[in-house]
Design a protein around this motif. Sequence first.
Motif, PDB file in Angstrom:
ATOM      1  N   ILE A 293      -7.210   1.118  -3.729  1.00 52.23           N
ATOM      2  CA  ILE A 293      -7.779  -0.225  -3.844  1.00 52.23           C
ATOM      3  C   ILE A 293      -6.997  -1.200  -2.970  1.00 52.23           C
ATOM      4  O   ILE A 293      -7.579  -2.051  -2.293  1.00 52.23           O
ATOM      5  CB  ILE A 293      -7.797  -0.674  -5.320  1.00 52.23           C
ATOM      6  N   CYS A 294      -5.673  -1.074  -2.973  1.00 59.92           N
ATOM      7  CA  CYS A 294      -4.838  -1.931  -2.114  1.00 59.92           C
ATOM      8  C   CYS A 294      -5.153  -1.705  -0.640  1.00 59.92           C
ATOM      9  O   CYS A 294      -5.238  -2.658   0.129  1.00 59.92           O
ATOM     10  CB  CYS A 294      -3.359  -1.663  -2.370  1.00 59.92           C
TER      11      CYS A 294
ATOM     12  N   CYS B 290       0.831  -1.212   0.000  1.00 60.50           N
ATOM     13  CA  CYS B 290       0.000   0.000   0.000  1.00 60.50           C
ATOM     14  C   CYS B 290       0.863   1.258   0.000  1.00 60.50           C
ATOM     15  O   CYS B 290       0.598   2.204  -0.748  1.00 60.50           O
ATOM     16  CB  CYS B 290      -0.919   0.001   1.207  1.00 60.50           C
TER      17      CYS B 290
ATOM     18  N   TYR C 274      -7.940  -0.712   0.667  1.00 62.42           N
ATOM     19  CA  TYR C 274      -9.233  -1.305   0.995  1.00 62.42           C
ATOM     20  C   TYR C 274      -9.140  -2.830   1.103  1.00 62.42           C
ATOM     21  O   TYR C 274      -9.579  -3.417   2.086  1.00 62.42           O
ATOM     22  CB  TYR C 274     -10.294  -0.919  -0.043  1.00 62.42           C
ATOM     23  N   HIS C 275      -8.569  -3.465   0.080  1.00 60.28           N
ATOM     24  CA  HIS C 275      -8.558  -4.933   0.048  1.00 60.28           C
ATOM     25  C   HIS C 275      -7.532  -5.556   0.989  1.00 60.28           C
ATOM     26  O   HIS C 275      -7.776  -6.633   1.532  1.00 60.28           O
ATOM     27  CB  HIS C 275      -8.326  -5.438  -1.373  1.00 60.28           C
TER      28      HIS C 275
END
Length: 62
Positions: free
Chosen positions: A40-41, A12, A43-44
């Motif tokens: 996105i990283c 991240c 979040y996931h």
Amino acid sequence: MLRPLWVRLLICGVTLLWGCFELFMGSVTWAVIFGVVGLICVYHLLIDYVPPEERPDNKRPS
């Protein structure tokens, strides 16, 4: 591979820092691309992450 927290933080951090670097260098398009990938990283890999052995779909039938 993604189980240790430091690996997820590194992924991240690198993507978000690279987005900041691209913005500083004047490349707005690449800054937006890396910024979105970094978010996105985050979040996931940080918010929605569940370790593999805790997932119910990984249970073996007995």
